[in-house]
Design a protein around this motif. Structure first.
Motif, PDB file in Angstrom:
ATOM      1  N   PHE A  35       0.746  -1.107  -0.133  1.00  0.00           N
ATOM      2  CA  PHE A  35       0.169  -0.067  -0.014  1.00  0.00           C
ATOM      3  C   PHE A  35       0.944   1.073   0.103  1.00  0.00           C
ATOM      4  CE2 PHE A  35       0.806  -1.065   4.411  1.00  0.00           C
ATOM      5  CZ  PHE A  35       0.759   0.123   5.110  1.00  0.00           C
ATOM      6  N   PHE A  36       0.376   2.414  -0.606  1.00  0.00           N
ATOM      7  CA  PHE A  36       1.164   3.483  -0.676  1.00  0.00           C
ATOM      8  C   PHE A  36       0.735   4.526   0.668  1.00  0.00           C
ATOM      9  CE2 PHE A  36       1.609   2.326  -4.869  1.00  0.00           C
ATOM     10  CZ  PHE A  36       2.859   2.900  -5.141  1.00  0.00           C
ATOM     11  N   LEU A  37       1.588   4.807   1.471  1.00  0.00           N
ATOM     12  CA  LEU A  37       1.380   5.727   2.677  1.00  0.00           C
ATOM     13  C   LEU A  37       0.466   7.007   2.027  1.00  0.00           C
ATOM     14  CD1 LEU A  37       4.477   5.192   4.902  1.00  0.00           C
ATOM     15  CD2 LEU A  37       2.020   4.378   5.432  1.00  0.00           C
ATOM     16  N   ASN A  38       1.011   7.361   0.944  1.00  0.00           N
ATOM     17  CA  ASN A  38       0.675   8.842   0.564  1.00  0.00           C
ATOM     18  C   ASN A  38      -0.969   8.765   0.426  1.00  0.00           C
ATOM     19  OD1 ASN A  38       1.290  11.492   0.014  1.00  0.00           O
ATOM     20  ND2 ASN A  38       0.769  10.972  -2.173  1.00  0.00           N
ATOM     21  N   ASP A  39      -1.688   7.599   0.063  1.00  0.00           N
ATOM     22  CA  ASP A  39      -3.050   7.352  -0.210  1.00  0.00           C
ATOM     23  C   ASP A  39      -3.915   7.542   0.983  1.00  0.00           C
ATOM     24  OD1 ASP A  39      -2.606   6.739  -3.076  1.00  0.00           O
ATOM     25  OD2 ASP A  39      -2.640   4.638  -2.773  1.00  0.00           O
ATOM     26  N   PHE A  40      -3.079   7.339   2.145  1.00  0.00           N
ATOM     27  CA  PHE A  40      -3.859   7.291   3.355  1.00  0.00           C
ATOM     28  C   PHE A  40      -3.567   8.485   4.407  1.00  0.00           C
ATOM     29  CE2 PHE A  40      -3.848   2.996   1.638  1.00  0.00           C
ATOM     30  CZ  PHE A  40      -5.017   2.675   1.464  1.00  0.00           C
TER      31      PHE A  40
END
Length: 252
Positions: A35-40
């Motif tokens: 998962f991309f941290l930047n998405d959350f």
């Protein structure tokens, strides 16, 4: 049973699936979900353009194909609930690397309340290829600690049997707790050849754990929700990085 492992793909710049695959090479059935941290993360500390994300996804999927790994991504979504819900069905989240330069910024880089809301155990390490040499387990009669220990054993029990394990036990208050402690020691001796016991009192547990951990060589700390107290204490968290420790914890 297939074990599902989550990990952020944008927490470090040179991520390689081979390191995760080698760490868990002893497990026959496993799947990885990135998962991309930047998405959350509402902080926006990590800046990933769509072009960067697409390139990284393509590279990791190709590496997974070459390694014959079961690998997928959590779809982009601005809601942290999607990630937290995914963690309810996962067996572990791996965070790497945890070093001096980033351990004090974890709460800023990761989504808000990530570490105390995540619903599966968390494994944090500086180096996935040689994560730990000794094992330190905190047993404070909290259910979260037993969840962490059972999960750790399911992932690393067989491959760690030759390593020294030290059990930190809070002095039991009554007969049932005494029997539980004895049972736990007997249980651990089935997995490990060298099991030591160190008694603690029930105050400042995180500081007591760290006092013992700093005397060991590259230990992994297996513990329950007390880990959050440790990670949120700037002085203690710094010692984790300074002494090249890993942490395996559960808060549920």
């Amino acid at each position: 049973m297939n074990k599902q492992i989550l990990f952020p793909v944008d927490f470090k710049s040179d991520i390689h699936l081979a390191e995760y695959a080698q760490l868990l090479s002893h497990l026959d059935k496993k799947s990885f979900v990135g998962f991309f941290l930047n998405d959350f993360s509402r902080s926006g500390k990590l800046k990933n353009t769509e072009q960067d994300k697409n390139a990284l996804q393509t590279n990791l999927k190709e590496e997974a194909r070459q390694l014959s790994l079961d690998f997928d991504f959590i779809k982009s979504n601005s809601s942290t609930n999607l990630l937290l819900n995914q963690s309810r069905f996962a067996d572990l989240i791996i965070i790497n690397p945890v070093k001096q330069e980033n351990i004090l910024q974890l709460n800023q880089i990761f989504p808000d309340h990530f570490f105390d809301s995540i619903a599966c155990p968390v494994f944090m390490s500086e180096d996935l290829l040689t994560p730990y040499q000794e094992i330190l387990v905190l047993f404070d009669y909290d259910q979260s600690g037993l969840v962490a220990l059972k999960s750790f054993l399911s992932f690393f029990g067989k491959v760690s049997s030759e390593k020294k394990l030290t059990l930190l036990t809070v002095s039991p208050d009554d007969s049932p707790e005494i029997h539980l402690e004895k049972y736990l020691v007997s249980y651990l001796q089935k997995f490990f050849k060298d099991v030591g016991i160190v008694p603690l009192n029930n105050q400042n547990l995180a500081q007591q754990v760290m006092s013992h951990a700093t005397k060991l060589t590259r230990p992994i700390l297996v513990m329950g929700s007390t880990a959050l107290e440790l990670l949120n204490d700037q002085q203690l968290a710094t010692q984790v990085a300074d002494h090249h420790m890993s942490i395996f914890y559960s808060n549920t």
